[in-house]
Structures are given as C-alpha cells and as structure tokens.
Motif scaffolding. Structure first.
Motif, PDB file in Angstrom:
ATOM      1  N   GLU A  33       0.856  -1.182   0.000  1.00 53.98           N
ATOM      2  CA  GLU A  33       0.000   0.000   0.000  1.00 53.98           C
ATOM      3  C   GLU A  33       0.891   1.231   0.000  1.00 53.98           C
ATOM      4  O   GLU A  33       1.744   1.398   0.882  1.00 53.98           O
ATOM      5  N   GLU A  34       0.671   2.073  -0.986  1.00 51.22           N
ATOM      6  CA  GLU A  34       1.544   3.201  -1.301  1.00 51.22           C
ATOM      7  C   GLU A  34       1.953   4.035  -0.084  1.00 51.22           C
ATOM      8  O   GLU A  34       3.110   4.381   0.095  1.00 51.22           O
ATOM      9  N   ARG A  39      -0.570  -3.175   5.458  1.00 48.52           N
ATOM     10  CA  ARG A  39       0.139  -4.247   4.784  1.00 48.52           C
ATOM     11  C   ARG A  39      -0.906  -5.299   4.455  1.00 48.52           C
ATOM     12  O   ARG A  39      -1.494  -5.890   5.356  1.00 48.52           O
ATOM     13  N   GLY A  40      -1.171  -5.447   3.166  1.00 45.71           N
ATOM     14  CA  GLY A  40      -2.221  -6.383   2.756  1.00 45.71           C
ATOM     15  C   GLY A  40      -1.788  -7.828   2.920  1.00 45.71           C
ATOM     16  O   GLY A  40      -0.600  -8.151   2.881  1.00 45.71           O
ATOM     17  N   GLU A  41      -2.773  -8.686   3.122  1.00 40.63           N
ATOM     18  CA  GLU A  41      -2.528 -10.128   3.208  1.00 40.63           C
ATOM     19  C   GLU A  41      -3.628 -10.842   2.454  1.00 40.63           C
ATOM     20  O   GLU A  41      -4.803 -10.511   2.622  1.00 40.63           O
ATOM     21  N   ALA A  42      -3.233 -11.807   1.631  1.00 42.63           N
ATOM     22  CA  ALA A  42      -4.243 -12.536   0.858  1.00 42.63           C
ATOM     23  C   ALA A  42      -3.747 -13.952   0.597  1.00 42.63           C
ATOM     24  O   ALA A  42      -2.544 -14.160   0.397  1.00 42.63           O
ATOM     25  N   PRO A  43      -4.641 -14.929   0.594  1.00 44.48           N
ATOM     26  CA  PRO A  43      -4.219 -16.288   0.243  1.00 44.48           C
ATOM     27  C   PRO A  43      -3.819 -16.384  -1.229  1.00 44.48           C
ATOM     28  O   PRO A  43      -2.985 -17.204  -1.593  1.00 44.48           O
ATOM     29  N   PRO A  70     -11.828  -6.415  -4.453  1.00 41.88           N
ATOM     30  CA  PRO A  70     -11.475  -6.010  -5.815  1.00 41.88           C
ATOM     31  C   PRO A  70     -10.414  -4.910  -5.802  1.00 41.88           C
ATOM     32  O   PRO A  70     -10.391  -4.077  -4.897  1.00 41.88           O
ATOM     33  N   GLN A  71      -9.556  -4.929  -6.804  1.00 44.08           N
ATOM     34  CA  GLN A  71      -8.485  -3.924  -6.883  1.00 44.08           C
ATOM     35  C   GLN A  71      -8.285  -3.493  -8.334  1.00 44.08           C
ATOM     36  O   GLN A  71      -8.277  -4.320  -9.236  1.00 44.08           O
ATOM     37  N   GLY A  72      -8.126  -2.174  -8.519  1.00 43.08           N
ATOM     38  CA  GLY A  72      -7.809  -1.655  -9.844  1.00 43.08           C
ATOM     39  C   GLY A  72      -6.308  -1.416  -9.952  1.00 43.08           C
ATOM     40  O   GLY A  72      -5.519  -2.351 -10.008  1.00 43.08           O
ATOM     41  N   GLY A  73      -5.913  -0.151  -9.918  1.00 47.87           N
ATOM     42  CA  GLY A  73      -4.498   0.182 -10.056  1.00 47.87           C
ATOM     43  C   GLY A  73      -3.750   0.235  -8.734  1.00 47.87           C
ATOM     44  O   GLY A  73      -2.576   0.595  -8.691  1.00 47.87           O
ATOM     45  N   ASN A  74      -4.419  -0.107  -7.653  1.00 43.98           N
ATOM     46  CA  ASN A  74      -3.807  -0.075  -6.320  1.00 43.98           C
ATOM     47  C   ASN A  74      -3.268   1.311  -5.981  1.00 43.98           C
ATOM     48  O   ASN A  74      -2.182   1.464  -5.438  1.00 43.98           O
ATOM     49  N   PRO A  83      -6.578  -6.248   0.879  1.00 43.39           N
ATOM     50  CA  PRO A  83      -7.198  -7.392   1.557  1.00 43.39           C
ATOM     51  C   PRO A  83      -6.517  -7.645   2.901  1.00 43.39           C
ATOM     52  O   PRO A  83      -5.327  -7.351   3.072  1.00 43.39           O
ATOM     53  N   PHE A  84      -7.290  -8.127   3.819  1.00 45.31           N
ATOM     54  CA  PHE A  84      -6.725  -8.535   5.115  1.00 45.31           C
ATOM     55  C   PHE A  84      -7.196  -9.954   5.370  1.00 45.31           C
ATOM     56  O   PHE A  84      -8.037 -10.214   6.224  1.00 45.31           O
TER      57      PHE A  84
END
Lengths: 473, 473
Positions: A33-34, A39-43, A70-74, A83-84
């Motif tokens: 995350e800019e 701090r994202g977490e995803a399986p 859902p995510q576009g250009g972050n 995501p967490f």
C-alpha cells in the motif's frame, strides 16, 4: 495443502494457473500500500481476463464462503483496495477499450483500463474524457468509478459519478448485471448504477463502463496567481466564472508551504513569480470553441482582479511547456511533501463559500495542538474540497508525529462536521476513515447504508469491513 | 365511521383538520389525472405543512398498516402520483425557499415549491436553475426530483438527478434522513440521495433538496430551422457543438405534423419559415459570458450548415418576443395534439447516433399497423430522447384508437429495446409502464430493484405497486 486448495484449483482451471498468484513475491505489488499505512494479506491474487471469469470467481468464492477484495491500479488512498485475509481480485487484465463513439460522445471501457489510456482513446476520436487526477498514469477506471474520483476538472465536468452513463457489474452472488446503456436519459426503474458508483467495491464489482465524452478543447489559457488570502481567491473565482462561464475548468488554491516544497524538491520546477506570497491559485480556462480568445479574456479578468485587490501578482503561460510547469506546482505537491517527513492528510469539503472560514479555524487549531507543525492545505477550492495536509515539524520523529493522526483527525473533522462539510470529499472511506464515518455519520444514514449492503451482499462476499463495518446479527 | 377514522382523527389533531381532506369535491383536484388514463381513489388527502408533519403522518400510517402515495404538482405522465385506495400525501404546502447562496451556487428548497418559483428565486440571486419542462408553472420540485425530470436543457445541464446536491427525505418508517449537504464533493459512504432521486416516491418521500445553480446567461441566440431529415439534424448537432461548445443548450427535433398542429390550434403562434418542410429543429445557444457574440456564431454555423446541405432554411430570432414564438412551436406541441383526437405516447431514448435509425424503423412499422395514423415524433434529439407520439387517424373513434395503446407499445418498445434504448426516458415508469418494465427489463435488474425496495420499504408503505410490482412472499 490449505483448506483453500480445492477452490484455488477450481479457479486455476478456469482462469489459468498463471493468473492465480500465491507466491509472496508475485503478490507483493498487489499487497503493497503506497502510503505504508497498511500491509495487505491474501491467500491468493486472482487475475481474471474477462467479465465471465470475474463472475465465475465471485460465484465460486461466494459458494465457498470466501470473501474478495477487488483492486484496480492499487492507487487508493484509504486502503479500500487492500485485503486482510480475503482473496484479492485484480481487474488489471480487463483493459480493453470496447468502443468509442464520437457522435454519441460515449466510450465503453473495461474496468482495468488505466486512466491515461482512456484519455488517449478519447483524444484519438477527437473527444475529451475530463477526469484528471494525479495518479492517472497508473490508476484504473474501475477504481476511479468505484471511488467516485474527483480531481482538477470537477468544477466544469463533475465527479466520476457524473461521467458514467452505464455500468457492467458482477454482483455478490456472481450474477452479471449488464447496465451498459449508452443513454443520456433513462428512467426505466431505479438507477442501479448509482449503487455501485462510489461504493468502493462493497456492493458489486464494476467490470466495464460507458463513459461520457466531451468536445476536445481547442484552446487553453493557464495562469498562476498570488492572492492575498482564501477570501480573495473566492472573489476571483466568482469573477472568472462570471466572465468565462463554463470555460473556467480549473481553480486550485495552494498555501505557500506546498509551492515552496515543490520548488525545493522536484527537479525541473521553476519559480513562477518573483515575490513570495502566502497563497497561490492555479486557474485554467479551456474551451472547444475558437470563437473567442481565452488568453485575452483571462488577461482582462486578471487585470480587473488586480485592480480590485483580489490578485497580487500573476503569470499567464505563453507556451505549453510553461503551462506544464505551472501545473507541476500543483500536481507534484503530494509527492514533494514526502521529502518533508511525515504527513497527516485530510480530504475534506465544506460549502464553497465557507472555505476561508474553515481555513481560519482549522489552521490555528492545528498549530495550537502542535507548535512547529507545517500545514500544507491545497486543493479544489471551486469544489470546496481542501486537502488539508499537515507536514511534521522539522526534526520531529516521524513515527511520533504519525501517532498524532487520530488527534488531528478529531480536530479537523470536528470543525468540518460543525460546518456541515464532509470528512471524505474525493478519496472515499475505505478502511482509513471507516471509524471516522461511524463516529460522525447520522445514525439514520448509517442504518440505510447497512440496509443497502445487506440487500446486495447479504453474506459479505465483497470487500467486507470497508466503508461501513460488518454488522453482526 | 370507517376503520380509518381513528387514524384520520390522530392526523387531523397533528396537522389540523383543515388539512385532512375527505370530501370528494375537496379531493377531486388531487385525484384527477390529467391524461384521463386513471381515476384516483383515496380515503383522504393529507396536506402536511412541514417535514415533521410528513414524518408524523408516515409513521402513523406505517403503524396502522396504511399505505401512502406522495404527490407534488400532480403533473406526472405515468400515474405515479395517483392513489388507488391508499392515502394521498400532498407536498404542496411545503413550499418555502429555505436558502439561496450565490457564492456556493446552491439553493435549498422544499419539495412543494413550484418549479417556476424555483426559477424566479434563482434569478433574483443572479443565478440560473436550468431545469425546464413544459409543466413548470404547476409541477413541484419534489416531483421533478422523484421522477428525475429531463426537459429542454439536459444537453448542457443534465437531468434533475445531476442538479441535486442534497436531499431531505422521510423514510418508510417515518424517520427523517437529513442529507441536505451543500457540497460539490462528498464521498463519505454510499451516496444515499441517489436512491430517492428518480424512484418515484417508492423508497422515501423527498421533503427538501439542495439544488445546483449556474451562472445566469448574459446572452441567448435562438433559431428555428428546416432540416432534410434526422440524419442531417445529427450532423448539425455535431457541428454546432463543435463550434459553440457548452453554449449549445437546446437542440430539439420536430416532425412537420407537430409544428403544423401547433400553428393550427394554438392562438398567437406564427409560421416561422415560408416553406413547408418535413423536419424542423429548434436550437438555442446561451452563455454567461459576453466575450463573444452568440448570434454571430450561430449565423456563421448555420451558413456553413446550409452550404453542407444540413439545413434547408433558417430563422434566427431578433427579439425576445420572436424567440418566445419559436419556443412555443416546440413547447405547445403536447397541448396542440389534444385537438387532433387521441394520442398514444411513447417516451423513449436510444443512443444519440441511432435516432435516425429508430425513426426509420418505428415510423413505417406504426403506419403499417394502422393506415392513416399521424405520427408526431419530437423531442430532445441531443439526448437521444424522442417523444414518439401517435395521433389517431382523422375520423377514427378515439376510444377505439386508444384501445390500440398496448399494440403500439409493443411495436415501438420492441424496436427501442433491440436498439439498446430505454422505454422510459424522462417521464418514469409509474403505473403506466410498470408491466412494460417487467416485460422488457433484465431479470437481474428487476431482482436488484426488488431488493432495494424491500430494504428501504419492507412493508410497502410508500407508493406500493408503482415502478415495480408488489412482490409477494
């Protein structure tokens, strides 16, 4: 083998194993995350290539009781795209321009199109798509629509919401709603697209959109001005709008600290005016007609404004390169601020007429709370939208400063709320402001939001916990 | 004494007995439907004088299991404002202009304000409220917002939805949602006002609104043109928009039959062009700036259009009286049509570029179905919105003609749907088109509408059976 392995295998079979990322290094760009706030977490990171694949994923995940973000250009600034523990669904591969129609003045684009690409496709057809924000080189149109992005041309063209005529959306149960109408008028039942615009992926996943286009400007006139104070800036706004009408497309206010910070840190920027002033304005006129000379109009307007004491000094760009330099003083502001240590940001709006009062109250309140603080307010004063950013005192520990985030939020958002403003003008709520929204919002409004969420995503498959909390019971 | 007597007594105590009408003669104006398509029936007409009184009524009725139909100026064209056994709630007494702010360019008005009064209050403050529709002398702004009214300035200013910044709404359980924000940018959660705009009183009752204002035009130029066909009209639209940009505020297409009907029946109207042509256009430029001469611009544009064969003959108004006469040829069309017997009306839209194709298909299809039929298509071609009205053959029995309503609906709406258009462009669905919507709408869209209705009005207190049917189960 994790409990998710069968689901991931099913998804890999449908969208291709190469598009189901589980390696931490592959996932890193999606989870970073800019601003460093999360701090994202995803399986897994899922990269579908079509609307049908998005629908398949959502249905499979909903069946399995697995939630998605859902995510576009972050590029989101409030953590909405992070995501967490949920699956991350990237729309980046849905990046086709499906159609451009210069007679209808519409274009149909997929959610993953980078905003710059949308601009270029419109321009190629002799049209303008007027949404302009600092991240346009990497943000994606689906994210812009999901967050109802604003930017520097809202004054004339409106927010992203106003620029969408139709949407295609994957719903929480995997069904596809095709609302890709290219119509200027349509009152056949409830206007469903409004549910998905600005709801940050919590009610459905936008996969494509019909956008409004406008005639391309045939001329522009750009000026950088020193003004005595925000009250004078408002008087100037009224004057220029009266004289130029719709041709006034940008009107941005900046405090001296921000402009000086850009000049100090951003290579190639050039000081536009000889003197040093407290407040500056970037104003731009643009028009598709050549029937009158915008430069002459601007010059005349500024002359009268100087006589009236609304403007102290002014420069009008005489070349595109000069105009680009003036724009950089505004557009590089967030980037330049990073060089001055920690920054606590507020994206607030008040009625346009109350911007001076807001600044008069919020600036001393913040300075009293932390002497040495360096406020950097700037933004779209014509929309009443101020990015009320606060740079840390020189020499202060950055972490210690950022620990004051909530304290400053309370000071600034209390004032905004008392002034009938908004604590989230154009960046949205996401996760960053969810508790602020819960704190300040009318309970009736919050209840309505929960009802809408429950109606469209009853089992919390889509971006759970963003915008509004997960309601238990 | 009816079962409702205790409820009516409670309401009379709160809002005054004089404002609970039960005498048939007193109720008649509220139950009379202009087109004669419906005959309303209500146990009482309630005339609250404040938002609090509206809330009291809704809560009391909801408790008693009694449904309500909200009504503004009773000018709706699809029966949305007609009760069929429900209580009628008139907003007519909520008619205060609460505030006008020319710096913010906003005004806050109550739902019962007549549209003309809104115009006048804006004008008094040096501003423009640009919603213009034929019924503006009697329609009320709450109804305009509830039905997302369109009109003759949508091309430049958008529909009613785009003109609302904030709303105050009484919900189905009698709570009041205060969303009267005067903000140009607000992304603090879901944009709840969008739920109530255009939902025809089925999700909540709009009691007040914050409206967007615009700079008042400083000059206008109005022209009445003969064009060879709708394709030429589109070419002219593109030309004028390219040359005048945002100054092109009206662009209306009319078939000869409609213009001739106005000239024949409406006293004081004057034939604008010497010859007789098949198609006409009313075009208007307006602008708040005096920096260029709109009349000269229009003249030049029309000169080039005549050379290109897009325009056959043209007159530019040289006085306000002349301009008013040209406007009457368009605005009196519905009224004039009444003198030619029965009229079966369609309010449809297609993508702007497909208007000629729509007319090329729909006109012969209708004429084939009933020889002698006199089609009267006219409307907002710049928005792709055609009022595809069909006047009965001369000498035919009116009732026999009107019995063909459904047959013509099927012909016209089938074509519109095949062309990805809308069967309800600006008049809404109400009761008149509810079955048409159920017939043509995507089942996914209908399901979403029912979910939204169930979330906001679970026991069907508000305008039950309008827009979408009452879902049982």
């Amino acid at each position: 083998m994790s409990a998710l392995s069968p689901l991931l295998a099913t998804l890999a079979q449908r969208i291709g194993a190469a598009h189901v990322l589980t390696d931490p290094a592959d996932m890193a760009p999606y989870l970073h995350e800019e601003r460093g706030l999360y701090r994202g977490e995803a399986p897994a990171v899922l990269r579908p290539g079509s609307t049908e694949e998005v629908a398949f994923i959502v249905e499979a995940c909903a069946r399995a009781g697995v939630a998605l973000v859902p995510q576009g250009g972050n590029t989101g600034l409030v953590g909405g795209q992070m995501p967490f523990g949920q699956m991350l669904l990237s729309l980046a591969r849905l990046d086709r321009i499906r159609a451009v129609d210069p007679v209808d003045m519409t274009m149909t684009v997929e959610a993953g199109c980078i905003l710059d690409k949308v601009h270029a496709a419109a321009e190629e057809a002799g049209c303008l798509f007027p949404l302009h924000i600092a991240s346009q080189g990497s943000c994606r149109i689906g994210g812009n629509l999901s967050s109802n992005a604003g930017g520097t041309a809202v004054l004339r063209y409106g927010n992203a919401r106003e620029l969408a005529l139709g949407l295609e959306v994957v719903l929480a149960d995997g069904r596809v709603w095709n609302g890709l109408k290219r119509l200027r008028k349509n009152n056949a039942g409830y206007d469903l697209k409004q549910l998905f615009l600005g709801s940050e992926g919590t009610l459905g996943i936008i996969t494509a959109a019909v956008l409004k286009l406008f005639p391309q400007p045939a001329q522009r006139a750009t000026a950088f001005l020193a003004v005595p104070d925000p009250t004078a800036a408002l008087a100037l706004l009224k004057r220029l709008r009266g004289e130029a009408g719709d041709a006034l497309t940008t009107f941005e206010l900046m405090a001296a600290f921000g402009v000086e910070t850009v000049l100090k840190h951003m290579p190639g920027t050039v000081r536009p005016l000889a003197g040093a002033y407290e407040w500056y304005v970037l104003a731009e006129l643009s028009s598709p007609t050549r029937a009158f000379d915008l430069g002459a109009l601007l010059e005349e307007g500024l002359g009268a404004a100087m006589e009236a004491g609304e403007v102290l000094d002014a420069v009008i760009a005489t070349s595109e390169a000069q105009a680009a330099n003036l724009w950089r003083l505004r557009e590089d502001m967030s980037e330049a601020q990073k060089h001055e240590g920690g920054s606590i940001k507020h994206d607030v709006s008040v009625p346009v007429s109350r911007v001076p009062e807001f600044l008069d109250r919020a600036l001393p309140a913040c300075l009293a709370a932390l002497p040495g603080l360096r406020p950097c307010p700037f933004g779209h004063v014509g929309d009443g939208n101020i990015h009320f950013n606060l740079s840390q005192p020189e020499g202060m520990d950055k972490a210690a400063f950022l620990a004051l985030w909530e304290m400053f939020n309370r000071i600034v958002h209390d004032i905004v709320t008392e002034m009938d403003g908004s604590i989230a003008a154009e960046h949205g709520i996401g996760l960053l402001k969810r508790e602020e929204l819960a704190h300040y919002a009318d309970p009736v409004a919050l209840d309505l939001m929960h009802r809408v969420k429950a109606a469209l995503d009853p089992v919390q498959t889509l971006n759970p916990g963003k915008v509004i909390g997960v309601q238990v019971g």
